[in-house]
Design an enzyme around this catalytic site. Structure first.
Site, PDB file in Angstrom:
ATOM      1  N   SER A  87       0.786  -1.239   0.000  1.00 39.00           N
ATOM      2  CA  SER A  87       0.000   0.000   0.000  1.00 39.00           C
ATOM      3  C   SER A  87       0.818   1.290   0.000  1.00 39.00           C
ATOM      4  CB  SER A  87      -0.927   0.000   1.218  1.00 39.00           C
ATOM      5  OG  SER A  87      -0.159   0.131   2.406  1.00 39.00           O
ATOM      6  N   THR A 132      -8.438   2.377  -4.437  1.00 39.35           N
ATOM      7  CA  THR A 132      -7.976   3.690  -3.994  1.00 39.35           C
ATOM      8  C   THR A 132      -8.321   4.780  -5.006  1.00 39.35           C
ATOM      9  OG1 THR A 132      -5.954   4.975  -3.617  1.00 39.35           O
ATOM     10  CG2 THR A 132      -5.735   3.068  -5.036  1.00 39.35           C
ATOM     11  N   ASP A 133      -8.377   6.012  -4.538  1.00 40.43           N
ATOM     12  CA  ASP A 133      -8.616   7.133  -5.463  1.00 40.43           C
ATOM     13  C   ASP A 133      -7.407   7.388  -6.374  1.00 40.43           C
ATOM     14  OD1 ASP A 133      -6.891   8.217  -3.557  1.00 40.43           O
ATOM     15  OD2 ASP A 133      -8.137   9.959  -3.106  1.00 40.43           O
ATOM     16  N   GLU A 134      -6.240   6.820  -6.003  1.00 41.27           N
ATOM     17  CA  GLU A 134      -5.019   7.103  -6.788  1.00 41.27           C
ATOM     18  C   GLU A 134      -5.101   6.554  -8.200  1.00 41.27           C
ATOM     19  OE1 GLU A 134      -1.265   6.593  -4.909  1.00 41.27           O
ATOM     20  OE2 GLU A 134      -2.000   7.249  -2.962  1.00 41.27           O
ATOM     21  N   TYR A 181       2.459   1.705  -7.528  1.00 39.55           N
ATOM     22  CA  TYR A 181       1.376   1.290  -6.613  1.00 39.55           C
ATOM     23  C   TYR A 181       0.014   1.468  -7.274  1.00 39.55           C
ATOM     24  CZ  TYR A 181      -2.256   1.990  -3.076  1.00 39.55           C
ATOM     25  OH  TYR A 181      -3.448   1.958  -2.387  1.00 39.55           O
ATOM     26  N   LYS A 185      -2.854  -1.222  -8.498  1.00 37.13           N
ATOM     27  CA  LYS A 185      -4.240  -1.194  -7.993  1.00 37.13           C
ATOM     28  C   LYS A 185      -5.209  -1.061  -9.168  1.00 37.13           C
ATOM     29  CE  LYS A 185      -5.661  -1.213  -4.302  1.00 37.13           C
ATOM     30  NZ  LYS A 185      -6.041  -2.306  -3.370  1.00 37.13           N
TER      31      LYS A 185
HETATM   32  P1  NAD Z   1      -1.615  -1.817   5.009  1.00 35.85           P
HETATM   33  O1  NAD Z   1      -0.326  -1.801   4.254  1.00 35.85           O
HETATM   34  O2  NAD Z   1      -1.693  -1.174   6.333  1.00 35.85           O
HETATM   35  O3  NAD Z   1      -2.082  -3.332   5.214  1.00 35.85           O
HETATM   36  C1  NAD Z   1      -2.003  -4.285   4.192  1.00 35.85           C
HETATM   37  C2  NAD Z   1      -2.240  -5.660   4.805  1.00 35.85           C
HETATM   38  O4  NAD Z   1      -2.215  -6.623   3.744  1.00 35.85           O
HETATM   39  C3  NAD Z   1      -1.179  -6.075   5.822  1.00 35.85           C
HETATM   40  O5  NAD Z   1      -1.782  -6.652   6.947  1.00 35.85           O
HETATM   41  C4  NAD Z   1      -0.354  -7.109   5.066  1.00 35.85           C
HETATM   42  O6  NAD Z   1       0.234  -8.088   5.912  1.00 35.85           O
HETATM   43  C5  NAD Z   1      -1.399  -7.709   4.157  1.00 35.85           C
HETATM   44  N1  NAD Z   1      -0.815  -8.319   2.951  1.00 35.85           N
HETATM   45  C6  NAD Z   1       0.095  -7.739   2.109  1.00 35.85           C
HETATM   46  N2  NAD Z   1       0.425  -8.614   1.142  1.00 35.85           N
HETATM   47  C7  NAD Z   1      -0.303  -9.751   1.367  1.00 35.85           C
HETATM   48  C8  NAD Z   1      -0.407 -10.993   0.705  1.00 35.85           C
HETATM   49  N3  NAD Z   1       0.320 -11.269  -0.388  1.00 35.85           N
HETATM   50  N4  NAD Z   1      -1.258 -11.922   1.198  1.00 35.85           N
HETATM   51  C9  NAD Z   1      -1.992 -11.661   2.311  1.00 35.85           C
HETATM   52  N5  NAD Z   1      -1.916 -10.500   2.998  1.00 35.85           N
HETATM   53  C10 NAD Z   1      -1.078  -9.561   2.526  1.00 35.85           C
HETATM   54  O7  NAD Z   1      -2.702  -1.232   4.006  1.00 35.85           O
HETATM   55  P2  NAD Z   1      -3.953  -0.261   4.292  1.00 35.85           P
HETATM   56  O8  NAD Z   1      -3.485   1.132   4.294  1.00 35.85           O
HETATM   57  O9  NAD Z   1      -4.727  -0.798   5.425  1.00 35.85           O
HETATM   58  O10 NAD Z   1      -4.767  -0.484   2.932  1.00 35.85           O
HETATM   59  C11 NAD Z   1      -5.678  -1.571   2.810  1.00 35.85           C
HETATM   60  C12 NAD Z   1      -6.315  -1.525   1.437  1.00 35.85           C
HETATM   61  O11 NAD Z   1      -7.008  -0.299   1.261  1.00 35.85           O
HETATM   62  C13 NAD Z   1      -5.321  -1.603   0.282  1.00 35.85           C
HETATM   63  O12 NAD Z   1      -5.895  -2.396  -0.728  1.00 35.85           O
HETATM   64  C14 NAD Z   1      -5.154  -0.175  -0.182  1.00 35.85           C
HETATM   65  O13 NAD Z   1      -4.835  -0.113  -1.551  1.00 35.85           O
HETATM   66  C15 NAD Z   1      -6.547   0.373   0.101  1.00 35.85           C
HETATM   67  N6  NAD Z   1      -6.625   1.828   0.394  1.00 35.85           N
HETATM   68  C16 NAD Z   1      -5.833   2.385   1.355  1.00 35.85           C
HETATM   69  C17 NAD Z   1      -5.977   3.739   1.668  1.00 35.85           C
HETATM   70  C18 NAD Z   1      -5.142   4.409   2.743  1.00 35.85           C
HETATM   71  O14 NAD Z   1      -5.223   5.622   2.903  1.00 35.85           O
HETATM   72  N7  NAD Z   1      -4.375   3.685   3.527  1.00 35.85           N
HETATM   73  C19 NAD Z   1      -6.920   4.515   0.988  1.00 35.85           C
HETATM   74  C20 NAD Z   1      -7.707   3.906  -0.002  1.00 35.85           C
HETATM   75  C21 NAD Z   1      -7.557   2.556  -0.275  1.00 35.85           C
HETATM   76  O1  DAU Z   2      -5.254   8.274  -1.631  1.00 33.93           O
HETATM   77  C1  DAU Z   2      -5.282   7.007  -1.068  1.00 33.93           C
HETATM   78  C2  DAU Z   2      -3.872   6.521  -0.816  1.00 33.93           C
HETATM   79  O2  DAU Z   2      -3.379   7.261   0.291  1.00 33.93           O
HETATM   80  C3  DAU Z   2      -3.795   5.034  -0.545  1.00 33.93           C
HETATM   81  O3  DAU Z   2      -4.209   4.333  -1.684  1.00 33.93           O
HETATM   82  C4  DAU Z   2      -2.366   4.620  -0.177  1.00 33.93           C
HETATM   83  O4  DAU Z   2      -2.342   3.258   0.174  1.00 33.93           O
HETATM   84  C5  DAU Z   2      -1.922   5.457   1.009  1.00 33.93           C
HETATM   85  O5  DAU Z   2      -0.594   5.156   1.329  1.00 33.93           O
HETATM   86  C6  DAU Z   2      -2.069   6.951   0.716  1.00 33.93           C
HETATM   87  O6  DAU Z   2      -1.128   7.371  -0.304  1.00 33.93           O
HETATM   88  P1  DAU Z   2      -0.297   8.743  -0.183  1.00 33.93           P
HETATM   89  O7  DAU Z   2       0.917   8.603  -0.986  1.00 33.93           O
HETATM   90  O8  DAU Z   2      -1.182   9.902  -0.425  1.00 33.93           O
HETATM   91  O9  DAU Z   2       0.017   8.694   1.418  1.00 33.93           O
HETATM   92  P2  DAU Z   2       1.347   9.066   2.242  1.00 33.93           P
HETATM   93  O10 DAU Z   2       0.956   9.037   3.683  1.00 33.93           O
HETATM   94  O11 DAU Z   2       2.513   8.262   1.814  1.00 33.93           O
HETATM   95  O12 DAU Z   2       1.608  10.572   1.824  1.00 33.93           O
HETATM   96  C7  DAU Z   2       0.643  11.585   2.010  1.00 33.93           C
HETATM   97  C8  DAU Z   2       1.209  12.871   1.416  1.00 33.93           C
HETATM   98  O13 DAU Z   2       2.308  13.307   2.215  1.00 33.93           O
HETATM   99  C9  DAU Z   2       1.782  12.696   0.015  1.00 33.93           C
HETATM  100  O14 DAU Z   2       1.528  13.874  -0.735  1.00 33.93           O
HETATM  101  C10 DAU Z   2       3.277  12.539   0.234  1.00 33.93           C
HETATM  102  C11 DAU Z   2       3.532  13.374   1.475  1.00 33.93           C
HETATM  103  N1  DAU Z   2       4.615  12.875   2.364  1.00 33.93           N
HETATM  104  C12 DAU Z   2       4.555  11.591   2.775  1.00 33.93           C
HETATM  105  C13 DAU Z   2       5.538  11.083   3.610  1.00 33.93           C
HETATM  106  C14 DAU Z   2       5.506   9.635   4.056  1.00 33.93           C
HETATM  107  C15 DAU Z   2       5.623  13.735   2.785  1.00 33.93           C
HETATM  108  O15 DAU Z   2       5.630  14.927   2.424  1.00 33.93           O
HETATM  109  N2  DAU Z   2       6.583  13.232   3.610  1.00 33.93           N
HETATM  110  C16 DAU Z   2       6.603  11.939   4.034  1.00 33.93           C
HETATM  111  O16 DAU Z   2       7.536  11.528   4.777  1.00 33.93           O
END
Ligand code: NAD
Ligand code: DAU
Length: 375
Positions: A87, A132-134, A181, A185
């Site tokens: 992720s 994800t919105d990405e 990434y 997705k």
């Molecule tokens: P995360 O990285 O915190 O957790 C991912 C989990 O998936 C972990 O527990 C990891 O062990 C498990 N995993 C990874 N590879 C695996 C595999 N091959 N088999 C089984 N398990 C596996 O991720 P998150 O931030 O909780 O995101 C969860 C989902 O939501 C993802 O699909 C991500 O794309 C989506 N998403 C995340 C965000 C965000 O802001 N974090 C926003 C929108 C969508």
């Molecule tokens: O939009 C949804 C996505 O949001 C999810 O699909 C992804 O799994 C999740 O990781 C997240 O992606 P971002 O890249 O937006 O999240 P991140 O927390 O890595 O970064 C948020 C913003 O902050 C981005 O513009 C990059 C910036 N950033 C991030 C880190 C880690 C910094 O400026 N410094 C940093 O150290």
């Protein structure tokens, strides 16, 4: 009604909130949390529910088709909520292969297992893919000072109520992913829709904006910065800190997943978000002020930790989700204002230093040091 549901990635950040919600809210459902426990998976995220009779943890890789097929058949699985993924965008820039393997091949393995086990008997079955919105790419910032957005929700009803452009991600937008990434997705989303269109698999896809809240791995902006501020370590702000993200409290995402799993229409896509846009530098200042206040430090004491560093390669400028379809059709709305959510979040990380220390020791620490040494 009894159901047997697989939630993949349930030991991760969002997955753990979804598992908790389903296990507590639906005692008649049996929840199988399928997780490989990568660096991002942590069973400590589920301590409070691990002994519940309707919960089972299965350590497995979603790419392992035989194990998934066998589990689905033996446990009469009738629903899959698929969150497991790699992720983190920065990791995908360094290691795209792992992202293709897990996010694309892993999703394909789940789809194929569901197709074979359900074998055309799709009544009451559901394959729900969390995306994800990405995948929509990046929006431009056309109004750098911010404008009053055309929409609002409880999440965006606080003092900061701004949009940085007049366009938003809607469900009908063409996919234009930029990072490995988001490309992985996007590819997985296409496979999910292809399995509906080709085999009739009952699928749903949702695309959510940035989540924040407890149990997020501290490589992501908000938990990383909370921890660094606490220890008075530099805060690496990419580029000029002007990129915009749209933030949703993780429990509200889990509530949306619950609503959509039960009431969403098969073959539909729903965007999830709270119309809550922030420039990185502004949200970072809110986080600094909140940590300092909760730790009893003088106002502004840690602003000098802000350190501008080389920008992320291909850094998407602005994400802004239009979730009116979900609100209009299924009645979901965020339950928390951003100001409430960020207060709860900062407090949670400060109160759970042991959780933080456990995940930031060992391999993670080495990885992190190496990544920044190479910048
Ligand atoms: P995360 O990285 O915190 O957790 C991912 C989990 O998936 C972990 O527990 C990891 O062990 C498990 N995993 C990874 N590879 C695996 C595999 N091959 N088999 C089984 N398990 C596996 O991720 P998150 O931030 O909780 O995101 C969860 C989902 O939501 C993802 O699909 C991500 O794309 C989506 N998403 C995340 C965000 C965000 O802001 N974090 C926003 C929108 C969508
Ligand atoms: O939009 C949804 C996505 O949001 C999810 O699909 C992804 O799994 C999740 O990781 C997240 O992606 P971002 O890249 O937006 O999240 P991140 O927390 O890595 O970064 C948020 C913003 O902050 C981005 O513009 C990059 C910036 N950033 C991030 C880190 C880690 C910094 O400026 N410094 C940093 O150290």
């Amino acid at each position: 009604m009894k159901r047997n549901i697989i939630i993949t990635g349930g030991a991760g950040f969002i997955g753990s909130h979804v598992v908790r919600l389903f296990v507590n809210k639906y005692p008649d459902y049996h929840i199988f949390n399928v997780d490989k426990l990568t660096y991002a998976g942590n069973l400590a995220n589920l301590k409070d529910i691990e002994d519940k009779p309707n919960y089972t943890f299965v350590k497995a890789d979603i790419c392992d088709f035989d194990t998934i097929f066998d589990l689905m058949q033996r446990q009469h699985i009738d629903g899959i909520i698929h969150l497991a993924a790699e992720s983190h965008v920065d990791r995908s820039i360094k290691d795209p292969f792992t992202f293709a393997q897990t996010n694309v091949m892993g999703t394909l393995s789940l789809l194929q297992a569901a197709k074979l086990v359900w074998d055309g008997n799709y009544e009451g079955k559901r394959f729900y893919h969390i995306s994800t919105d990405e995948v929509y790419g990046a929006l431009e910032i056309t109004d750098p000072e911010g404008i009053v957005p055309p929409f609002s929700t409880k999440a965006s009803s606080g003092k900061h109520h701004l949009a940085y452009g007049k366009t938003f991600f809607t469900e009908d937008l063409k996919y234009q992913p930029h990072s490995p990434y988001s490309a992985a997705k996007a590819s997985s989303d296409h496979f999910v829709r292809a399995f509906h269109d080709t085999y009739g698999l009952p699928t749903i896809v949702t695309n959510c904006s940035n989540n924040y809240g407890p149990y997020q791995f501290p490589e992501k902006l908000i938990p990383l910065f909370i921890n660094n501020i606490r220890h008075r370590k530099p805060l690496p702000v990419y580029g000029k800190g002007e990129n915009v993200r749209d933030w949703l409290y993780v429990v509200d995402h889990a509530r949306a997943i619950d609503t959509i799993f039960h009431n969403g229409k098969i073959a539909e896509t729903y965007n999830i978000g709270g119309f809550n846009e922030w420039k990185n530098i502004d949200i970072i200042k809110v986080v600094i002020a909140t940590v300092d206040r909760l730790l009893g430090r003088p106002e502004g004491a840690d602003l000098d930790l802000i350190t501008y560093v080389t920008d992320r390669a291909g850094h998407d400028m602005r994400y802004a989700i239009d979730s009116t379809k979900l609100q209009r059709e299924l009645g979901w709305e965020p339950s928390l204002q951003f100001e409430e959510g960020i207060e709860l979040t900062v407090k949670w990380y400060l109160d759970n230093q042991e959780w933080m220390d456990n995940v930031t020791s060992g391999d993670y620490q080495k990885y992190y040091e190496q990544m920044y040494a190479n910048r």
